[in-house]
Design a protein around this motif. Structure first.
Motif, PDB file in Angstrom:
ATOM      1  N   TRP A  31       0.793  -1.225   0.000  1.00  0.00           N
ATOM      2  CA  TRP A  31       0.000   0.000   0.000  1.00  0.00           C
ATOM      3  C   TRP A  31       0.826   1.277   0.000  1.00  0.00           C
ATOM      4  O   TRP A  31       0.299   2.355  -0.242  1.00  0.00           O
ATOM      5  N   ARG A  34       0.705   3.794  -2.980  1.00  0.00           N
ATOM      6  CA  ARG A  34      -0.588   4.472  -3.087  1.00  0.00           C
ATOM      7  C   ARG A  34      -0.670   5.641  -2.117  1.00  0.00           C
ATOM      8  O   ARG A  34      -1.114   6.733  -2.488  1.00  0.00           O
ATOM      9  N   ASP A 107      -1.154   2.842   4.848  1.00  0.00           N
ATOM     10  CA  ASP A 107      -2.203   2.099   4.139  1.00  0.00           C
ATOM     11  C   ASP A 107      -3.425   2.959   3.846  1.00  0.00           C
ATOM     12  O   ASP A 107      -4.446   2.451   3.376  1.00  0.00           O
ATOM     13  N   HIS A 212      -8.426   2.915   4.498  1.00  0.00           N
ATOM     14  CA  HIS A 212      -8.599   1.581   3.936  1.00  0.00           C
ATOM     15  C   HIS A 212      -8.543   0.561   5.065  1.00  0.00           C
ATOM     16  O   HIS A 212      -7.520   0.463   5.767  1.00  0.00           O
ATOM     17  N   THR A 214      -7.659  -2.513   6.472  1.00  0.00           N
ATOM     18  CA  THR A 214      -6.683  -3.515   6.061  1.00  0.00           C
ATOM     19  C   THR A 214      -6.736  -4.709   6.994  1.00  0.00           C
ATOM     20  O   THR A 214      -6.612  -4.542   8.210  1.00  0.00           O
TER      21      THR A 214
END
Length: 258
Positions: A31, A34, A107, A212, A214
């Motif tokens: 991640w 991103r 993340d 997000h 995770t």
């Protein structure tokens, strides 16, 4: 207390960064790029980004090295051993040049206008600590997490509404503030510390970040998270009864927010 020396614009020693972005990373290889791209895509460009590799055992350090090589505003700090998010963040905060300290986990990600909109908002209302709404993403599904326009210490005790990925504080107002060295909920403990001094934190209701969910992340371990929240309340000086009441309200709020 986690307050260090006062900060002023002169402390930047000619550095161009107005905002220092703090990103701890542990085994974040899937991640990390991103998250970093969401910082590089900001419409406001006067930032520096600290990626703190917390002794990862995957390719986190290699990815961070490449990203730092591609953009001089990005710095990689390597922890010699795994120390946890609080110490990782504090190492970066201690080296930061910016007036504003912003937080983003490896993340999660920001929308492109996040820094520009939030810093302008802080300047307009004179906020020492600010936060925004955000999206909670699970796979392809997104749910907006709404936030109030402001919160004081008493209201924040009833449940943490300040997402760490949205928080920004002003060092000219507060000095350099480090996170308490707790395994979880260190961000919540810091917001409560700050709100002992400020009358309130100011919020933008617009969602400007994406959390997000995770699998296996610290925040997903619910029993540990509840125990950590209890520790924060006891650290605030609450007795067992008051801490139990606040924890119940906190859990109900989190359940309502999904």
């Amino acid at each position: 207390m986690t307050k260090a020396a006062p900060f002023s614009a002169e402390d930047r020693q000619g550095e161009s960064a107005l905002v220092s972005v703090i990103m701890p990373a542990w085994c974040a290889a899937p991640w990390l790029e991103r998250a970093v791209l969401s910082v590089r895509n900001q419409t406001r460009t006067d930032w520096e980004l600290f990626i703190v590799d917390d002794a990862s055992t995957d390719d986190t350090a290699a990815i961070a090295t490449r990203l730092a090589r591609d953009d001089p505003r990005i710095r990689l700090l390597a922890q010699p051993r795994r120390s946890g998010a609080a110490q990782a963040r504090n190492r970066a905060i201690s080296q930061a040049a910016g007036r504003y300290i912003a937080f983003l986990d490896a993340d999660d990600c920001w929308l492109p206008e996040k820094l520009e909109t939030q810093i302008a908002f802080m300047e307009r209302v004179g906020a020492g600590l600010s936060y925004t709404g955000f999206w909670r993403a699970r796979g392809e599904k997104r749910r907006e997490v709404a936030v109030p326009e402001s919160v004081d210490h008493a209201a924040l005790l009833r449940g943490n509404i300040i997402g760490c990925l949205t928080a920004v504080y002003d060092r000219e107002r507060l000095g350099t503030r480090l996170m308490p060295d707790l395994p979880l909920r260190q961000d919540y403990a810091l917001w409560l510390e700050i709100l002992r001094e400020l009358p309130r934190a100011h919020g933008l209701t617009t969602p400007l970040a994406v959390h997000h969910a995770t699998p296996g992340s610290l925040s997903s371990r619910r029993l540990r998270a509840a125990a950590a929240t209890w520790q924060v309340y006891r650290r605030e000086g609450l007795g067992r009864g008051a801490a139990s009441l606040c924890l119940g309200r906190h859990l109900l709020r989190r359940l309502a927010r999904g």
